[in-house]
Design an enzyme around this catalytic site. Sequence first.
Site: not given
Length: 442
Positions: A35, A247-248, A258
């Site tokens: 990385k 978010f509906l 998360c």
Amino acid sequence: MRVTVIGCGYLGATHAACMAELGYDVLGVEIDTAKRESLAAGKVPFYEPELEDLLAEHVGSGRLRFTDSYEEAGGFGSIHFVCVGTPQRRDGLGADVQHVDAAIDSLAPYLTEGALVVGKSTVPVGTAARLAARLGDGAELAWNPEFLREGFAVRDTLQPDRLVFGVASEHAEARLREFYAAVIGTGTPVVVTDFATAELVKVSANAFLATKISFINAIAEVCEAAGADVVHLADAIGHDDRIGRKFLNAGVGFGGGCLPKDIRGFLSRAGELGVEDTMSFLRQVDDINLRQRTRVVQIATAMLGGNVARARVAVWGAAFKPHSDDVRDSPALSIAGQLHLHGAQVSVFDPKANETALAKFPTLDYAESALAAARDADLLLHLTEWPEFREVDPVALGDVVRRKQVLDGRNRLDLDAWRAAGWATRALGRGSRRSLSLSPAS
């Protein structure tokens, strides 16, 4: 001011590149050799819009570089941001903070007088107070949680909707205000609070968003049973500014690195604090979310006549959300994997996540395009709402598949256009539009 960023995964790499964009000299600390070498070459080892160009620019200018030496970091920076991961524990629901502990313990011996260590990782409440005592007398701790949305991380870092400073002194607050002066100067609000509140802000925000998603998905199931339309319902209640429309969007539910682990970690920490019953609704939020995946498999099975064995299923989407190649806890891949285990031949296409999906689910087939995935399919599943999927012509696609059946798991396709092209359609929370037959009152 010179800055270090400890841990250069998704959060750390984004923060490092953006802090260089703000004009700071930045040293990233990453112990993973592959990385670190990728980042040092100006290459981001994951997909995030705008980030690779920003990284390459500042690596090229010399403003941003990378090391694996904590000793070098301690001598380089006056502010040190801790951005290491806190995944779910293998032996329970709580967050695993071993990497945060290791970062603090590795950095502490090399901190210079007056150094400020700033935690950005999502941690259980109480972690900051515990870590502050391990820095020694010459350094100070602050907590500055991140609120990045994958796919918009650069914008969310450079133009955040708020900054939260968890501090134990006015001096730490003043230093953070100085550091973020350019961001604050654009009008970004600042909330100054204590360690515990700053830690709780992030998990509380994610718990609330997860609850909104699971709420509308529960309502979607009621809508299906009643013959109602959850999209119209969400539009209607979303006009209430106490609720809002974001978010509906009913669908296959949330995933990623998360929301799932944060609500589980929040519930676990609440139990340790003796208030688990108060937060027990988060169990239902998690259960409803996971149920959505099972429901899609059940609906797909019904659309295939009750048996998926040997059926060809096309899956559009592998990432847990568009504009990302992140497949952690992806609903799309979970559904694809379940159908494969039941005997279906599953072909997956995602514009950015084919490679990361292949590493997680190597037994699935991966196609080079949306049309290639759908070739000879008996059923098409739309499971990640990439914009290009909405641009596919359902008439042309009908010439590619074996059976014209689509299940829109994200409620984003123009199903009227698909039906006009001869497709049988299903979507979560959108009833058959039949009139309800009500029994007379007794």
